[in-house]
Design an enzyme around this catalytic site. Structure first.
Site, mmCIF file in Angstrom:
data_model
loop_
_atom_site.group_PDB
_atom_site.id
_atom_site.type_symbol
_atom_site.label_atom_id
_atom_site.label_comp_id
_atom_site.label_asym_id
_atom_site.label_seq_id
_atom_site.Cartn_x
_atom_site.Cartn_y
_atom_site.Cartn_z
ATOM 1 N N ARG A 128 66.121 23.533 9.213
ATOM 2 C CA ARG A 128 66.682 24.534 9.801
ATOM 3 C C ARG A 128 66.915 25.925 9.217
ATOM 4 O O ARG A 128 66.945 25.990 8.206
ATOM 5 C CB ARG A 128 68.180 24.072 10.252
ATOM 6 C CG ARG A 128 69.086 25.076 11.262
ATOM 7 C CD ARG A 128 68.669 24.786 12.619
ATOM 8 N NE ARG A 128 69.352 25.039 13.732
ATOM 9 C CZ ARG A 128 69.203 25.209 14.795
ATOM 10 N NH1 ARG A 128 67.999 25.056 15.307
ATOM 11 N NH2 ARG A 128 69.923 25.666 15.776
ATOM 12 N N THR A 417 61.352 25.681 22.357
ATOM 13 C CA THR A 417 61.201 24.824 21.491
ATOM 14 C C THR A 417 59.761 23.660 21.788
ATOM 15 O O THR A 417 59.346 23.835 22.614
ATOM 16 C CB THR A 417 62.589 23.879 21.333
ATOM 17 O OG1 THR A 417 63.437 24.797 21.139
ATOM 18 C CG2 THR A 417 62.380 22.907 20.248
ATOM 19 N N THR A 435 61.038 24.691 16.440
ATOM 20 C CA THR A 435 61.401 25.562 17.528
ATOM 21 C C THR A 435 61.596 27.221 16.733
ATOM 22 O O THR A 435 61.404 27.146 15.425
ATOM 23 C CB THR A 435 62.903 25.389 17.873
ATOM 24 O OG1 THR A 435 63.265 26.445 18.790
ATOM 25 C CG2 THR A 435 63.964 25.525 16.597
ATOM 26 N N GLU A 437 63.527 28.996 18.427
ATOM 27 C CA GLU A 437 64.541 29.305 19.355
ATOM 28 C C GLU A 437 64.096 29.824 20.882
ATOM 29 O O GLU A 437 63.528 29.024 21.450
ATOM 30 C CB GLU A 437 65.654 30.264 18.759
ATOM 31 C CG GLU A 437 67.243 29.948 19.225
ATOM 32 C CD GLU A 437 67.648 29.823 20.812
ATOM 33 O OE1 GLU A 437 67.735 28.509 21.102
ATOM 34 O OE2 GLU A 437 67.723 30.959 21.168
ATOM 35 N N GLU A 454 66.793 32.408 15.580
ATOM 36 C CA GLU A 454 67.896 31.064 15.588
ATOM 37 C C GLU A 454 69.138 31.214 15.232
ATOM 38 O O GLU A 454 70.121 30.686 15.561
ATOM 39 C CB GLU A 454 67.240 29.930 14.559
ATOM 40 C CG GLU A 454 67.434 28.694 14.747
ATOM 41 C CD GLU A 454 66.574 27.956 16.005
ATOM 42 O OE1 GLU A 454 67.203 27.550 16.831
ATOM 43 O OE2 GLU A 454 65.543 28.206 15.803
ATOM 44 N N ASP A 457 71.953 30.659 17.852
ATOM 45 C CA ASP A 457 72.653 29.622 18.121
ATOM 46 C C ASP A 457 73.919 29.339 17.462
ATOM 47 O O ASP A 457 74.606 28.331 17.492
ATOM 48 C CB ASP A 457 71.462 28.329 17.512
ATOM 49 C CG ASP A 457 70.676 27.975 18.391
ATOM 50 O OD1 ASP A 457 70.629 28.591 19.644
ATOM 51 O OD2 ASP A 457 69.694 27.236 18.310
ATOM 52 N N SER A 482 70.856 21.680 19.220
ATOM 53 C CA SER A 482 70.872 20.616 19.980
ATOM 54 C C SER A 482 69.711 19.767 19.829
ATOM 55 O O SER A 482 69.679 18.758 20.674
ATOM 56 C CB SER A 482 70.902 20.937 21.531
ATOM 57 O OG SER A 482 72.056 21.964 21.559
ATOM 58 N N GLY A 502 64.402 22.154 25.100
ATOM 59 C CA GLY A 502 65.154 22.531 26.383
ATOM 60 C C GLY A 502 66.458 23.018 26.031
ATOM 61 O O GLY A 502 67.354 22.740 26.735
ATOM 62 N N GLY A 503 66.811 23.647 24.775
ATOM 63 C CA GLY A 503 67.917 24.397 24.437
ATOM 64 C C GLY A 503 68.801 23.155 24.572
ATOM 65 O O GLY A 503 68.687 21.918 24.052
#
Ligand code: GLY
Length: 595
Positions: A128, A417, A435, A437, A454, A457, A482, A502-503
């Site tokens: 991440r 993503t 991703t 984002e 990112e 988020d 997510s 898809g967020g």
């Protein structure tokens, strides 16, 4: 030549109806025949035909499902040559960053779930993006202390976290790779230099984002040369990206995280003009992939394993399934309002907990076990008994050894993503969601790739009603995600590899597809294609133009606000049984392919 064959084949199949496409595909490649390396591109047309016909792709030894045919082809070559799923992932990600640059790439982050064929062990890796050391909880507040509007925060350097994807590629390859690292970039380098045809999806997203992409000269020149958005089929070359890939190929991750590349990235972020950020070379130099404990939940005899914090994915999917386990969804079937009432309210309960408790567990205590405890879920599931939508939903009180008093997070996550599912000939399974984002991330480009946004988020507000929010910004912290790369196992063996972009709707897309496969007995292609109904915070999103719309009236009568809309998931799934069966989301351009 290879490219030409692929493009011609794909065009023919796109132009035909499903039945004719199926017949055409059968003349291209008889079922069961093993492809030589040069034939993979032609055989991809067969995958497209099967997808259009709503059927899964079958194979015996290995399989890949990803978001773009070029990327699938690159991964397939690696797998056909005896590479592992980790090797193939590197090749796939390198190509995705070129042909689907709006969704993922070297400037972003990813989570990877790995089932090891030899040991049977599940490992999850956290690649991440990370907040700069100079970031503060005020990062997304204006001078009056009010949260910024979403896109005011996204576009520019402020939202850019330290990328994690290059380090994750290297880490996965170091742990599980067999192929030589440099060669894994060959296909992407060739494609970047020779050029590729802009896909319909990329062209339409560029056109739709032209104003934001035009805010930065280099980004505009790449995506809108001469001020005109790239069109479908236009050949796009990216020699700068080829150079970046060569650097990564020859020097490995250190070539990306130190030296000139690190300086270029941080300078771009710090000097983006309006909305510049604070990312510094030290942030890149200290970046590390983190191995996290896999989060596995039982569901009807399966073990559903995925990514724990900082992702909310596996906890929320596990909660939804755990809340539903006591209800006979199989008997209700996919067409009944009652099934969707249960799924919708289970999802709302999971989202209420997610908003309060889920964040980077290196910074705040996250009660993962408490949130997934059988007793806790059984108690929460009692709320689902009834006929109507829950009038309101609030977070529960899971058991934990700390006092937990947090404000609720309202971080926005818009869909973008990409997801990669791979099964290799050694019995390894890889599920990776990757991703930058938002579509096109921060819109800043360096080295031929886009930098992520990112950090948006994180919760923009740091407190709610005087209570701190678990997912607030902090230096070195990773924003809550997510993303839900998932592997279902039975008796310790992988049976389904799945995930989606898809967020925050990712959670609903993945949970629905698992229910469709487990409870409703759909095959992997039908499960991903099944129309979406997603409920996160109370309103029921129904996929427009599908049979889901028929449920609008009964769900409305139950008390839901219903909202028909496009629900553009990008599910890629592989079922592992006597044979391998792959499914690719009809809503995007991806394919499944195997041998
Ligand atoms: N940015 C999408 C996610 O991490 O869920």
């Amino acid at each position: 030549m290879r490219l030409k064959m692929l493009v011609t084949g794909m065009f023919l199949i796109w132009a035909l109806g499903p039945v004719q496409a199926q017949q055409a595909a059968d003349t291209i490649a008889p079922e069961g025949r093993s492809a030589g390396q040069g034939e993979i591109s032609a055989l991809l047309a067969r995958s497209r035909a099967l997808k259009d016909a709503g059927q899964p792709v079958e194979a015996k030894d290995w399989m890949i499902a990803a978001a773009n045919p070029h990327a699938v082809e690159a991964g397939a070559r690696v797998l056909a040559a005896g590479g592992t799923a980790a090797d193939a992932m590197v090749a796939v990600q390198a190509v995705l960053g070129l042909v689907e640059p709006q969704s993922s790439g070297l400037g972003g982050g990813a989570f990877l779930v790995w089932h090891d064929g030899a040991s049977g062990k599940i490992t999850t890796l956290d690649g991440r993006e990370t907040a700069p050391l100079a970031a503060t909880p005020r990062l997304f507040l204006d001078e009056a202390g009010q949260p910024l509007a979403f896109f005011d925060a996204v576009v520019g350097g402020r939202s850019v976290g330290t990328p994690g994807t290059p380090a994750l590629m290297a880490e996965a390859h170091a742990r599980w790779g067999r192929a030589d690292w440099p060669g894994l970039f060959d296909e992407a380098i060739t494609l970047a230099e020779d050029g590729f045809a802009v896909s319909p999806r990329l062209a339409s997203l560029i056109a739709g984002d032209a104003m934001r992409l035009s805010q930065f000269e280099d980004t505009r020149d790449y995506f809108l040369p001469g001020g005109v958005p790239l069109g479908v089929g236009q050949i796009l070359r990216n020699p700068e990206y080829a150079e970046t890939l060569r650097l990564l190929a020859t020097k490995g991750a250190p070539g990306f995280y130190t030296g000139e590349m690190a300086l270029d990235i941080t300078e771009r972020v710090q000097r983006s003009g309006k909305n510049s950020g604070v990312l510094a070379p030290l942030d890149l130099a200290i970046y590390r992939v983190k191995e996290r404990a896999a989060v596995c939940s039982p569901y009807r005899g399966y073990e559903v394993c995925g990514m724990g914090p900082p992702s909310s994915g596996a906890v929320a999917v596990g909660q939804i399934l755990g809340l539903l386990e006591g209800f006979d969804l199989a008997a209700l079937g996919p067409d009944t309002p009652e099934a969707w009432r249960l799924i919708g309210d289970a999802s709302r309960l999971a989202f209420a907990d997610r908003g309060r408790y889920l964040a980077d567990s290196d910074f705040v205590p996250v009660p993962v076990e408490g949130l997934l405890a059988k007793g806790y879920l059984a108690e929460r599931a009692r709320l689902l008994v009834g006929d109507d939508a829950l009038p309101e939903v609030s977070p529960g009180q899971p058991e934990f050894d700390h006092a937990l008093d947090w404000g609720d997070d309202r971080a926005i996550e818009l869909p973008s993503t990409s997801h990669i599912s791979i099964y290799d000939r050694y019995g390894n399974a890889l599920s990776m969601t990757t991703t930058i984002e938002n579509g096109f991330g921060s819109r800043l480009m360096v080295g031929g790739f886009l930098l992520n946004n990112e950090l948006t988020d994180f919760s923009f507000a740091s407190h709610e009603n005087g209570l701190p929010i678990a997912n607030r910004v902090a230096p070195g912290k990773r924003p809550r995600s997510s993303m839900a790369p998932t592997i279902l196992r039975k008796d310790g063996k992988p049976v389904l590899i799945i995930g989606s972009p898809g967020g925050s709707r990712i959670i609903g897309y993945v949970a629905k597809s698992i229910i469709a496969w487990v409870d409703w007995g759909l095959d992997v292609q039908a499960a991903v294609a099944l129309p979406h109904l997603v409920n996160r915070f109370g309103a029921y999103d129904l996929e427009v133009g599908t049979t889901a719309e028929a449920l609008a009236a009964p769900l409305g009568d139950m008390g839901y606000e219903v909202s028909p809309r496009d629900l553009t998931s990008g599910l890629h799934a592989i079922e592992v049984g006597d044979s391998l069966r792959g499914g690719a989301d009809p809503r995007r351009e991806g394919l499944a392919y195997g041998e």
